[in-house]
Design an enzyme around this catalytic site. Sequence first.
Site, PDB file in Angstrom:
ATOM      1  CB  SER A 278     -18.873 -25.641  -4.492  1.00  0.00           C
ATOM      2  OG  SER A 278     -20.487 -25.713  -3.908  1.00  0.00           O
TER       3      SER A 278
ATOM      4  CE  LYS B 226     -19.225 -29.730  -2.071  1.00  0.00           C
ATOM      5  NZ  LYS B 226     -19.253 -28.222  -2.285  1.00  0.00           N
TER       6      LYS B 226
ATOM      7  CB  SER C 146     -22.788 -26.779  -2.753  1.00  0.00           C
ATOM      8  OG  SER C 146     -23.032 -25.955  -3.655  1.00  0.00           O
TER       9      SER C 146
ATOM     10  CE  LYS D 102     -22.153 -29.105  -6.401  1.00  0.00           C
ATOM     11  NZ  LYS D 102     -23.571 -27.614  -5.340  1.00  0.00           N
TER      12      LYS D 102
END
Length: 339
Positions: free
Chosen positions: A181, A286, A124, A127
């Site tokens: 997420s 993140k 993720s 992203k």
Amino acid sequence: MANFSRQALVLLLAVSLPVTFAFASSTTSETPTKKHTTKKHITTKRVIVKTAGGRTTRRTVVAVHKEKVVAERPSAGDIAGLNAVHANDRGPVALQSNVAYVVDQESSKVLFDKNSGVSLPIASITKLMTSLIVMEANQDMNEILEVTDDDVDREKNTSSRLHVGAKLSRADMLHIALMSSENRAASALGRNYPGGIAAFVAAMNAKAAQLGMHDTHYVDSSGLSSQNVASAQDLVKLINVAYKFPLIREYSTDSKYVVNPSGHPLQYSTTNKLVASSGWDIGLQKTGYIAEAGRCLVMHAMIEGRAVVMVFLDSKGKYSRLADAARIRKWLETVKPQG
């Protein structure tokens, strides 16, 4: 030459991961596939017992506790041998991440480097590029997007709190994709790009090429595919650009947020507990997880007045990526390396 060969091997593995990793997964991108074993813990305790005659005596109580021990599947880094590091090769800080890269943002000086040039699945962390493409497209952030059957994950069969038919603004979709997420939100963002998801992924790869991210490749907007790969060196370039957007900084470092898909309030929380810690000053972050990638974390943080970019890929253990960040922070505060 050995280092180059290892990087080439990992890149080859990452590209062919759908064959190499035949894993059956039904978990979310932040929840690992686990194999449970049971471990017993025996504890003893002296207690005071009152008898019927009014006397007191001490007795020893033995308790047996059963604890589930989790064995996670090997990652791409493990299969490539990145976890086979000798003690004298660990560098100044022993970390649980197969890849770690720390850079002074202002001077671009490398402060810590462990396998930073190896291209691995990034889960993720993808992203972040998704958010960058959305921001640079200048689309209406108030436009309402609807989750459709096309956003349902059929690669790893992950679940989602956003049901098919749920409607949120593009801003809300981006918010929960970065903070929590949310995979279907990331998919909807890509699907509602001009030209659809194929054009969105093409834009992601074009942006990576523009930024000089030569070890990076994307195939989706969520990071659920193990074919989304990058090196830590590439991710620093992405973080530095994403950091320029206030909305990405705000959404990625929020700790809680409530959305109302179809009128039903849902509270989402961050996947990174450090953002709520008073001891950290985090400007962007993140997290990511799929079995092939291990646990991943990227952050921009201020440490004693110094802006630092941290990348941890393929970390082991539930809290290991956060613990690695804490170890690096303590090392920076104590040693104060100049690069």
